[in-house]
Design an enzyme around this catalytic site. Structure first.
Site, mmCIF file in Angstrom:
data_model
loop_
_atom_site.group_PDB
_atom_site.id
_atom_site.type_symbol
_atom_site.label_atom_id
_atom_site.label_comp_id
_atom_site.label_asym_id
_atom_site.label_seq_id
_atom_site.Cartn_x
_atom_site.Cartn_y
_atom_site.Cartn_z
ATOM 1 C CG ASP A 1 -1.413 -0.616 7.597
ATOM 2 O OD1 ASP A 1 -2.303 -0.820 6.757
ATOM 3 O OD2 ASP A 1 -0.894 0.496 7.794
ATOM 4 C CG ASP B 1 -2.064 0.963 1.127
ATOM 5 O OD1 ASP B 1 -2.097 1.722 0.145
ATOM 6 O OD2 ASP B 1 -2.919 0.960 2.023
#
Length: 715
Positions: free
Chosen positions: A540, A301
């Site tokens: 995450d 990401d």
């Protein structure tokens, strides 16, 4: 079981918690995630090779030739070293696990407390928010949330939970905030195997483990009949003495046992766990190190990897004449303070618009990565929504695209504030039909100082990077380009990828993916694997969980959600993506060196096996004694393989482990067999004594093994 009447606003009192603990109504001690010291010692002592060595040692003892029992000393040293290394790795993992293990937020005496999951008691009130994993079966008492139960049911679609609905242990909160009363603890939980920190254990898919087990199985099958035939031939057919027959037979069998191969595998992997801990990386699955060595594609990401993950609101641009800027600011503050989302974007908006107008909320829709918007329906002011314009307005957002694209080209995130007088539609999670835009917010994030160096490392190592983000594709591409990502201009808006075929074509063509949903992240990982890539996934958040599960090597940030850490094989305790080059390099070093060292052990095993079979048909005594093989192995294989396993090696692992080591082993093994057979042929004409033949065979075999060692050591 009787439940205590628990108030969702105050929770249990301290005395009630103590009473529940005394009654045993507590989750209990967390399961040990690693083997106990006793289990490690038993595993290293009770092995097929150790049992076989003991049997062979006992047979040699019956001959009185104590010196030929030296191979038992080597086996003992192997066992001790293996135990020490694995215990050291276990202690490292256990210490780091305490740091990264999830905690439960419980309401007691009207205050919110953070406690270990093991200390949750029956009837506790849990405070659950986006990213949390449900540690015990419970019933929603207040609030509402969306729950993903894929870790326990396999169903990936989120389920909306309202007061009175049940939450299963092992599921995780996708969006929303709720308070829930614990109804089961410990072994009574629905997902008893996930009790404690609710850890999802993925079955290792290790080629090395399969290869080593296959080698052990094949050699075990061949060894027994070959040994019996050799003894029969020596003792009965050749009329050799019992002592000579036993020693020559044991000499052949000791060479066939690659006992050091199992030790080497354990030591190399355990050492890697310890070395990675120095880089603040917790290895939750030992054989994930093997996958690191094979990784050729990493999906990541933007937020928290390329950027620091700390957002700030740069500008507010009004799109309507019906509201003043002050009214727009009040609406944004009302939404963010009502929802209380904990993500960086929401925190940035609360910081920029800190005055909560105190509007009365009737219903809320918390942010989720699938919807890409959140909103609140207020009693007097109507419905306000904040999120990605493409998902709120659909095709109507095209008229605002020029402004959005201009901001995206600067690397800014663009959010839309929209309004409707109508409440949410359908099940309360769908937008009103008459939603209208009010303003655009422009936010920015700082690029990490280490981003360029990290991305450049992977480019030099021929590791392909795929940036997968929920942000606007142009925004992500511009930030990636500033950070130094190769081919960052090759970007695509995932909302245009409608079929699996579209995604399969996109992963071959693009490096940056914007507006990606959690399900699309999963599809991207699957498409890359289908193309033959070994994929690592870093994440995450709860939106990364499905893709993390599917990837070959999953890596989570410790600062992220419980769910992401739970399903990942490696956790970065400092949440620093700059550690990744060191982690990948360690995986490559370990497995490449293990492959080289394993070839040495197989040379000896193949040589001994082929030679033993040959001597079944040769009317001569087997030329090696156990003590000779033990010394030669220690000098040319044991010590060198240990040194080799510690050498730097950053090459990506190619091909199959088994085929690679066999290709390296067979030529050397055949060379040594031919050498000994030529000696036997010469001895049949020269008629020199058996002792001289044995000495010549040992010297020639040792020289050949050193030549093989030299060849293996070459880059």
């Amino acid at each position: 079981m009787e439940h205590l009447p628990t108030d969702a606003e105050t929770g249990l009192s301290r005395s009630e918690v103590r009473a529940q603990i005394q009654r045993g109504l507590v989750n209990g001690e967390e399961d040990i995630k690693t083997q106990s010291i006793g289990q490690i010692i038993r595993k290293n002592i009770i092995t097929p090779f150790n049992i076989l060595n003991l049997i062979l040692g006992a047979l040699v003892l019956t001959t009185g030739s104590i010196k030929n029992m030296l191979f038992l000393g080597v086996a003992l040293c192997n066992t001790v070293v293996g135990c020490i290394q694995e215990i050291r790795a276990k202690q490292t993992i256990d210490k780091l696990s305490l740091i990264s293990s999830p905690k439960a937020h419980v309401l007691r005496d009207g205050k919110l407390w953070e406690v270990p999951v093991a200390r949750v008691v029956l009837d506790d009130i849990l405070q659950l928010t986006s990213g949390n994993q449900v540690c015990s079966d419970c019933v929603v008492a207040a609030g509402s949330c969306e729950v993903n139960e894929s870790l326990i049911t396999g169903e990936s679609d989120p389920v909306v939970k309202h007061p009175g609905d049940h939450l299963l242990s092992g599921s995780f909160i996708v969006s929303g905030t709720c308070r829930a009363q614990v109804e089961h603890v410990g072994k009574d939980n629905y997902a008893a195997k996930i009790t404690g920190s609710a850890k999802y254990v993925k079955k290792p898919d290790s080629e090395i483990m399969r290869s080593v087990n296959l080698i052990i199985k094949v050699i075990g099958i061949v060894l027994v009949p070959v040994g019996l035939i050799l003894f029969y031939k020596a003792f009965v057919t050749s009329s050799a003495s019992y002592s000579q027959s036993i020693i020559s037979t044991v000499g052949a069998l000791v060479g066939m046992i690659p006992e050091g191969l199992v030790l080497l595998t354990s030591v190399v992997l355990a050492s890697s766990v310890v070395r990675l801990s120095f880089r603040n990386a917790l290895v939750q699955e030992l054989y994930s190190i093997e996958m690191l060595a094979r990784v050729d594609t990493i999906c990541l990401d933007k937020t928290g990897t390329i950027t620091e993950g700390t957002m700030q609101v740069d500008e507010l641009h009004s799109l309507t004449d019906n509201m003043t800027e002050e009214e727009i600011r009040a609406a944004i503050a009302a939404v963010t303070f009502t929802l209380q989302d904990k993500n960086p974007t929401a925190e940035a908006m609360r910081e920029k618009f800190p005055e909560d107008p105190g509007w009365e909320a009737i219903s809320t829709v918390p942010f989720s990565s699938a919807r890409k918007w959140s909103g609140v329906h207020f009693s007097m002011q109507g419905t306000y929504v904040i999120g990605a314009g493409e998902f709120i307005l659909g095709k109507r957002f095209n008229t605002l695209c020029p402004q959005a694209n201009k901001a995206a080209e600067k690397g800014q995130r663009v959010l839309l504030l929209a309004h409707s007088d109508q409440p949410f539609q359908g099940d309360g999670m769908m937008l009103p039909d008459d939603i209208e835009p009010l303003a655009m917010l422009f936010l920015s994030d700082r690029i990490r100082k280490s981003a360029y160096e990290t991305l450049q490392y992977f480019a030099d190592q021929n590791v392909d990077l795929k940036v997968i983000s929920g942000d606007n594709a142009v925004t992500v591409a511009n930030i990636a380009q500033k950070a130094g990502l190769e081919h960052a201009n090759q970007c695509v808006d995932a909302t245009t990828l409608e079929t699996d075929e579209d995604i399969r074509n996109a992963v071959r063509k693009y490096s940056v993916f914007g507006r990606v949903t959690p399900h699309q992240k999963l599809q991207i990982v699957k498409a890359l694997k289908a193309d033959g890539h070994t994929v690592a996934m870093t994440g995450d958040g709860v939106n990364d969980v499905l893709a993390l599960k599917e990837s070959d090597c999953s890596i989570a940030m410790a600062s992220g959600s419980d769910a992401a850490r739970t399903v990942s094989q490696i956790v970065l305790l400092d949440s620093n993506f700059a550690s990744m080059p060191h982690i990948v390099a360690e995986g490559r070093r370990s497995i490449n060196n293990l492959q080289r060292s394993s070839a040495l052990y197989l040379v000896k095993a193949f040589f001994s096996t082929i030679l033993a079979v040959c001597f079944i048909f040769i009317q001569s005594q087997y030329p090696f004694e156990p003590i000779q093989f033990t010394l030669v192995n220690a000098l040319t294989i044991g010590l060198p393989s240990l040194v080799l396993s510690l050498e730097p090696n950053r090459e990506r692992l190619h091909g199959k482990f088994m085929l690679n080591i066999i290709k390296k082993s067979i030529p050397g093994a055949l060379t040594m067999v031919i050498n000994v057979l030529l000696l036997e042929a010469i001895q049949s004409f020269m008629h020199f004594p058996q002792a001289q033949l044995s000495t010549a065979a040992v010297v020639l075999t040792t020289v050949t093994l050193f030549m093989i060692l030299f060849r293996v050591c070459m880059p």
